[in-house]
Design a protein around this motif. Structure first.
Motif, PDB file in Angstrom:
ATOM      1  N   TRP A  48      89.574  36.476  43.121  1.00  0.00           N
ATOM      2  CA  TRP A  48      90.819  35.787  43.460  1.00  0.00           C
ATOM      3  C   TRP A  48      91.716  36.615  44.366  1.00  0.00           C
ATOM      4  O   TRP A  48      92.938  36.548  44.283  1.00  0.00           O
ATOM      5  CB  TRP A  48      91.577  35.321  42.211  1.00  0.00           C
ATOM      6  N   ASN A  49      91.106  37.382  45.250  1.00  0.00           N
ATOM      7  CA  ASN A  49      91.856  38.054  46.306  1.00  0.00           C
ATOM      8  C   ASN A  49      91.880  37.117  47.502  1.00  0.00           C
ATOM      9  O   ASN A  49      90.835  36.664  47.961  1.00  0.00           O
ATOM     10  CB  ASN A  49      91.189  39.382  46.695  1.00  0.00           C
ATOM     11  N   PHE A  50      93.074  36.825  48.001  1.00  0.00           N
ATOM     12  CA  PHE A  50      93.249  35.902  49.119  1.00  0.00           C
ATOM     13  C   PHE A  50      93.405  36.709  50.404  1.00  0.00           C
ATOM     14  O   PHE A  50      94.208  37.633  50.462  1.00  0.00           O
ATOM     15  CB  PHE A  50      94.472  35.018  48.891  1.00  0.00           C
ATOM     16  N   TYR A  51      92.643  36.333  51.433  1.00  0.00           N
ATOM     17  CA  TYR A  51      92.604  37.119  52.665  1.00  0.00           C
ATOM     18  C   TYR A  51      93.329  36.485  53.835  1.00  0.00           C
ATOM     19  O   TYR A  51      93.707  37.187  54.768  1.00  0.00           O
ATOM     20  CB  TYR A  51      91.146  37.403  53.050  1.00  0.00           C
ATOM     21  N   GLY A  52      93.519  35.193  53.828  1.00  0.00           N
ATOM     22  CA  GLY A  52      94.182  34.510  54.926  1.00  0.00           C
ATOM     23  C   GLY A  52      93.727  33.074  54.998  1.00  0.00           C
ATOM     24  O   GLY A  52      93.254  32.509  54.011  1.00  0.00           O
ATOM     25  N   TYR A  53      93.872  32.500  56.184  1.00  0.00           N
ATOM     26  CA  TYR A  53      93.464  31.112  56.407  1.00  0.00           C
ATOM     27  C   TYR A  53      92.279  31.048  57.363  1.00  0.00           C
ATOM     28  O   TYR A  53      92.139  31.888  58.249  1.00  0.00           O
ATOM     29  CB  TYR A  53      94.616  30.294  56.995  1.00  0.00           C
ATOM     30  N   CYS A  54      91.471  30.009  57.162  1.00  0.00           N
ATOM     31  CA  CYS A  54      90.331  29.760  58.038  1.00  0.00           C
ATOM     32  C   CYS A  54      90.251  28.275  58.330  1.00  0.00           C
ATOM     33  O   CYS A  54      90.988  27.465  57.745  1.00  0.00           O
ATOM     34  CB  CYS A  54      89.038  30.237  57.389  1.00  0.00           C
ATOM     35  N   ILE A  55      89.344  27.928  59.219  1.00  0.00           N
ATOM     36  CA  ILE A  55      88.987  26.539  59.480  1.00  0.00           C
ATOM     37  C   ILE A  55      87.474  26.435  59.364  1.00  0.00           C
ATOM     38  O   ILE A  55      86.753  27.278  59.906  1.00  0.00           O
ATOM     39  CB  ILE A  55      89.480  26.068  60.869  1.00  0.00           C
ATOM     40  N   VAL A  56      87.009  25.463  58.611  1.00  0.00           N
ATOM     41  CA  VAL A  56      85.576  25.229  58.474  1.00  0.00           C
ATOM     42  C   VAL A  56      85.183  24.206  59.538  1.00  0.00           C
ATOM     43  O   VAL A  56      85.749  23.123  59.610  1.00  0.00           O
ATOM     44  CB  VAL A  56      85.212  24.707  57.064  1.00  0.00           C
ATOM     45  N   TYR A  57      84.230  24.597  60.380  1.00  0.00           N
ATOM     46  CA  TYR A  57      83.772  23.730  61.460  1.00  0.00           C
ATOM     47  C   TYR A  57      82.578  22.872  61.076  1.00  0.00           C
ATOM     48  O   TYR A  57      82.426  21.762  61.563  1.00  0.00           O
ATOM     49  CB  TYR A  57      83.398  24.550  62.699  1.00  0.00           C
ATOM     50  N   SER A  58      81.713  23.411  60.218  1.00  0.00           N
ATOM     51  CA  SER A  58      80.534  22.635  59.838  1.00  0.00           C
ATOM     52  C   SER A  58      80.092  22.993  58.430  1.00  0.00           C
ATOM     53  O   SER A  58      80.315  24.106  57.948  1.00  0.00           O
ATOM     54  CB  SER A  58      79.377  22.869  60.813  1.00  0.00           C
ATOM     55  N   SER A  59      79.476  22.021  57.801  1.00  0.00           N
ATOM     56  CA  SER A  59      78.961  22.181  56.450  1.00  0.00           C
ATOM     57  C   SER A  59      77.643  21.426  56.367  1.00  0.00           C
ATOM     58  O   SER A  59      77.589  20.233  56.674  1.00  0.00           O
ATOM     59  CB  SER A  59      79.973  21.614  55.451  1.00  0.00           C
ATOM     60  N   LEU A  60      76.582  22.123  55.987  1.00  0.00           N
ATOM     61  CA  LEU A  60      75.266  21.509  55.854  1.00  0.00           C
ATOM     62  C   LEU A  60      74.777  21.706  54.426  1.00  0.00           C
ATOM     63  O   LEU A  60      74.654  22.847  53.963  1.00  0.00           O
ATOM     64  CB  LEU A  60      74.274  22.145  56.843  1.00  0.00           C
ATOM     65  N   PHE A  88      98.544  32.250  42.455  1.00  0.00           N
ATOM     66  CA  PHE A  88      97.395  31.408  42.152  1.00  0.00           C
ATOM     67  C   PHE A  88      96.957  31.590  40.706  1.00  0.00           C
ATOM     68  O   PHE A  88      96.705  30.607  40.002  1.00  0.00           O
ATOM     69  CB  PHE A  88      96.213  31.697  43.084  1.00  0.00           C
ATOM     70  N   ILE A  89      96.859  32.819  40.249  1.00  0.00           N
ATOM     71  CA  ILE A  89      96.385  33.063  38.869  1.00  0.00           C
ATOM     72  C   ILE A  89      97.351  32.423  37.879  1.00  0.00           C
ATOM     73  O   ILE A  89      96.902  31.817  36.899  1.00  0.00           O
ATOM     74  CB  ILE A  89      96.209  34.573  38.623  1.00  0.00           C
ATOM     75  N   HIS A  90      98.631  32.531  38.139  1.00  0.00           N
ATOM     76  CA  HIS A  90      99.615  31.898  37.247  1.00  0.00           C
ATOM     77  C   HIS A  90      99.378  30.392  37.190  1.00  0.00           C
ATOM     78  O   HIS A  90      99.282  29.795  36.105  1.00  0.00           O
ATOM     79  CB  HIS A  90     101.040  32.205  37.719  1.00  0.00           C
ATOM     80  N   ALA A  92      96.671  28.682  38.103  1.00  0.00           N
ATOM     81  CA  ALA A  92      95.324  28.363  37.620  1.00  0.00           C
ATOM     82  C   ALA A  92      95.209  28.530  36.113  1.00  0.00           C
ATOM     83  O   ALA A  92      94.406  27.831  35.462  1.00  0.00           O
ATOM     84  CB  ALA A  92      94.289  29.212  38.344  1.00  0.00           C
ATOM     85  N   LYS A  93      95.987  29.410  35.531  1.00  0.00           N
ATOM     86  CA  LYS A  93      96.009  29.516  34.060  1.00  0.00           C
ATOM     87  C   LYS A  93      96.625  28.264  33.457  1.00  0.00           C
ATOM     88  O   LYS A  93      96.178  27.782  32.424  1.00  0.00           O
ATOM     89  CB  LYS A  93      96.778  30.770  33.630  1.00  0.00           C
ATOM     90  N   LEU A  94      97.654  27.734  34.113  1.00  0.00           N
ATOM     91  CA  LEU A  94      98.300  26.513  33.626  1.00  0.00           C
ATOM     92  C   LEU A  94      97.353  25.310  33.676  1.00  0.00           C
ATOM     93  O   LEU A  94      97.428  24.416  32.841  1.00  0.00           O
ATOM     94  CB  LEU A  94      99.557  26.213  34.433  1.00  0.00           C
ATOM     95  N   THR A  95      96.459  25.285  34.673  1.00  0.00           N
ATOM     96  CA  THR A  95      95.526  24.157  34.807  1.00  0.00           C
ATOM     97  C   THR A  95      94.199  24.394  34.099  1.00  0.00           C
ATOM     98  O   THR A  95      93.364  23.494  34.059  1.00  0.00           O
ATOM     99  CB  THR A  95      95.244  23.874  36.303  1.00  0.00           C
ATOM    100  N   GLY A  96      93.968  25.617  33.615  1.00  0.00           N
ATOM    101  CA  GLY A  96      92.729  25.920  32.915  1.00  0.00           C
ATOM    102  C   GLY A  96      91.597  26.355  33.832  1.00  0.00           C
ATOM    103  O   GLY A  96      90.450  26.493  33.382  1.00  0.00           O
ATOM    104  N   GLU A  97      91.895  26.575  35.128  1.00  0.00           N
ATOM    105  CA  GLU A  97      90.845  27.010  36.049  1.00  0.00           C
ATOM    106  C   GLU A  97      90.401  28.444  35.786  1.00  0.00           C
ATOM    107  O   GLU A  97      89.261  28.793  36.054  1.00  0.00           O
ATOM    108  CB  GLU A  97      91.353  26.914  37.488  1.00  0.00           C
TER     109      GLU A  97
END
Length: 99
Positions: A48-60, A88-90, A92-97
Motif C-alpha cells: 500500500w505504498n502509493f507512487y503517483g498517477y498513471c494511465i492504462v493504455y491497454s489491457s489484454l 488509504f489504510i484508514h 480501507a479499514k473502514l470498508t474491510g479491504e
C-alpha cells in the motif's frame, strides 16, 4: 470471475525505482481483471505504498492473466506517499479491504 481494479497494483517483483514520468511499462497480473482505460489511476505496490498517477493504455486478458501497458503521469514526494498510504489504510479499514 473477473476482478475489477480501481488502482494499478504493481507486481511484487516490480522495481519501483525504475518509475519515471512519461515512461511506458508493460506488466502482467495474475487472474482476469478489468481496468478502466485512459483515465488517471493511482499506482500502488503490495504494501500500500502509493507512487503517483498513471494511465492504462491497454489491457489484454488471456489464459487467466492480465497484461497491461501503462504510462506514469506523475510521481509523489516521500511526504505525499506517506499521506496517501495513511489515508488509504484508514479508509480501507473502514470498508474491510484491509485488516
Amino acid at each position: 470471475m473477473v476482478e475489477l481494479n480501481t488502482l494499478l497494483g504493481l507486481p511484487k517483483d516490480f522495481d519501483t525505482s525504475t518509475l519515471e514520468i512519461g515512461k511506458r511499462y508493460s506488466i502482467q497480473k495474475p487472474r482476469e481483471r478489468a481496468f478502466p482505460l485512459h483515465i488517471a489511476m493511482l499506482v500502488v505496490d503490495k504494501d500500500w505504498n502509493f507512487y503517483g498517477y498513471c494511465i492504462v493504455y491497454s489491457s489484454l486478458v488471456k489464459d487467466e492473466k492480465t497484461e497491461l501497458e501503462f504510462e506514469v503521469l506523475s510521481l509523489f514526494t516521500e511526504d505525499e506517499q506517506k499521506i496517501y498510504k495513511e489515508k488509504f489504510i484508514h479508509a480501507a479499514k473502514l470498508t474491510g479491504e484491509v485488516g
